[in-house]
Each structure stands twice: as C-alpha cells, then as structure tokens.
Enzyme design. Structure first.
Site, short mmCIF file in Angstrom:
data_model
loop_
_atom_site.label_atom_id
_atom_site.label_comp_id
_atom_site.label_asym_id
_atom_site.label_seq_id
_atom_site.Cartn_x
_atom_site.Cartn_y
_atom_site.Cartn_z
N TRP A 132 40.86 3.75 3.06
CA TRP A 132 40.79 2.36 2.60
C TRP A 132 41.78 1.46 3.34
O TRP A 132 41.71 0.25 3.23
CB TRP A 132 41.08 2.28 1.11
CG TRP A 132 40.01 2.83 0.21
CD1 TRP A 132 38.86 3.48 0.58
CD2 TRP A 132 39.98 2.75 -1.22
NE1 TRP A 132 38.12 3.81 -0.53
CE2 TRP A 132 38.80 3.39 -1.65
CE3 TRP A 132 40.85 2.24 -2.19
CZ2 TRP A 132 38.45 3.49 -3.00
CZ3 TRP A 132 40.51 2.35 -3.53
CH2 TRP A 132 39.32 2.97 -3.93
N GLU A 152 47.09 3.26 13.64
CA GLU A 152 47.76 2.05 13.15
C GLU A 152 49.21 2.33 12.80
O GLU A 152 50.08 1.49 12.97
CB GLU A 152 46.98 1.48 11.94
CG GLU A 152 45.64 0.89 12.40
CD GLU A 152 44.53 0.92 11.37
OE1 GLU A 152 44.81 1.18 10.18
OE2 GLU A 152 43.37 0.70 11.77
N GLU A 197 40.15 10.19 16.78
CA GLU A 197 39.88 8.77 16.58
C GLU A 197 40.27 7.99 17.83
O GLU A 197 41.45 7.58 17.97
CB GLU A 197 40.69 8.24 15.39
CG GLU A 197 40.36 8.92 14.08
CD GLU A 197 40.55 7.98 12.90
OE1 GLU A 197 39.61 7.85 12.12
OE2 GLU A 197 41.62 7.35 12.79
N GLY A 221 36.53 0.96 7.69
CA GLY A 221 35.88 -0.22 7.12
C GLY A 221 34.68 0.10 6.23
O GLY A 221 34.54 -0.47 5.13
#
Ligand code: PEP
Length: 243
Positions: free
Chosen positions: A8, A93, A163, A228
C-alpha cells in the site's frame, strides 16, 4: 504456489482500508497466497479485518536494530507481536529516499528471520543502469552483499521481489522476456552463492489486471508485488484471480 502481495506504500484511510480488506479476505485460493503490506498504524486494523481468512498481512519496513534507544523505529519483535507475516525490505523507494543500503537490508532480514517473519526482499536496477547494460551486475551486487552479511540461511527464508526501478509506479511494466531473463539470473546467483532453499521470486513494477496473467505465466515468476493496483479492490482481486 503463486504469491500476490499488495504494497500500500504510504496510502490508506481507515474507512477505505476497511472496504479493501473485506475484499482481500476473500482472495486466497488453493495455490495462491495473498497478502497486504500496510502502513504501521493500520497493522492492527489489518489483523482484525483478516482474522479467520487465509489472507496475510505485513509491514513495509522494520528496524535494523532490536529494542532500545532508536527513536522512531519499529523493531521485528513488535511486528511479530502484531502477527505480521511479512515485512518488505530494500524497496527502491527506501533505497532512494532513505538511503537504505544493502548492509542495512541484510541486518533487517536477519532481524525478521530471527522472529519468524518472512522478509520480502526487493532488488532491481534503475533505468540508467539498464540502459548502460549493467542490470546483471547491479542485481549480482545487491544479492551478493546481502547474502554475505545476512548469511545463506536467512536469505533462504525470504521472498525475493525483482522490481526494476523504472517500472515501479510508472505504468510501464517490464516485458515478459526481460522478467524471465532477470529471474533466471537471480536464480542462478542464489545457487552460486549457496542458497539451497527454493526462494520464490516475485515480479514487481506496474502489475495490473491487464498484464498480470502474462507476467505471472513467465517461467520462473512466482507471483507479484503489487503497488498502485493493490489500492483498488477490483484491480487487486483481478490480479489475484490471474495468479
Ligand atoms: C511496488 O511498490 O513495489 C510496486 C511494484 O509499485 P507499482 O505496482 O505501483 O509499480
């Protein structure tokens, strides 16, 4: 087994979460493990909403330290008390905005495995690295540094997520042949460094209902880490169904 795990990120509100989790409860199927990694304040909500369901939940980060004077940190034993099944480590991130290094990632993996939580260990190259023909070198460095520090036994308890950074949140997914090549490369690296367990390798990067089936059908792809699209109950349900 295929894995469909939602990340999330820093999203969610109590009421939306409740609606989403009600759907997530229904998604696991034989051979398909479904889970969501939620922000810390919603762990208790996820635990309560998923009680009695096969759907699992986890966190998106963990402290590389144990209990003590580490203001702002949440350590692995706390996550275990909450009933977390997973925790994400090494997400791009966190590497990009919080300077998470491979050494810190290795320490987080060690902490999680010590308390029985499955680390979802993310690796992946940037666009510049891919364009420079360096993706294999980057993945090899990310894998080797963590294995060297955390040890093969800890790494054997991970779910790995390939990723590619350029595919995360961009709407541009990697092509199935790129996913196949990257997963095969990572699998060969794991063997080479002596990891004996079968470590599932998930793909992450703009997975949606429209591409999930093609990506999950790639040989060597054990499922997906979904950003997302995991915030939409219909999308996430369709992705789980594709698995
Ligand atoms: C992620 O956050 O791990 C991710 C893959 O994001 P997205 O699906 O939005 O690209």
């Amino acid at each position: 087994m295929k894995y469909v795990i939602g990340n999330w990120k820093s999203n969610g509100r109590w009421e939306e979460n409740a609606r989403l989790l009600t759907r997530v409860r229904e998604l696991p199927r034989p051979g398909v493990e479904v889970g969501v990694c939620v922000p810390f304040p919603y762990l208790a909500q996820a635990r309560e909403a998923l009680v009695g369901s096969a759907a699992r939940f986890g966190a998106q980060n963990v402290s590389p330290f144990g209990a003590g004077a580490y203001t702002g940190e949440v350590h692995a034993e706390m996550l275990r008390e909450f009933g977390c099944h997973y925790a994400i480590v090494g997400h791009s991130e966190r590497r990009q905005y919080f300077g998470e290094s491979d050494a810190v990632i290795a320490d987080k993996i060690g902490r999680l495995v010590a308390v029985g939580i499955t680390p979802i260990w993310c690796i992946g190259e940037t666009l510049a690295e891919r364009q420079a023909g360096k993706w294999q070198e980057v993945l090899a460095r990310q894998v080797r540094e963590v294995v060297e520090r955390a040890g093969v036994d800890s790494v054997g308890h991970c779910l790995l997520a390939y990723e590619p950074v350029w595919a995360i949140g961009t709407g541009i997914n990697a092509e199935p042949e790129d996913v196949e090549a990257a997963h095969a490369w990572v699998r060969s690296l794991l063997r080479e460094v002596g990891v004996r367990e079968h470590v599932p390798i998930l793909y992450g990067g703009s997975v949606k209902s429209g591409n999930a089936h093609a990506l999950f059908s790639v040989p060597g792809c054990d499922g997906g880490l979904i950003g997302g699209a995991s915030l939409s109950a219909d999308e996430f349900a369709a992705i789980a169904a594709a698995a």
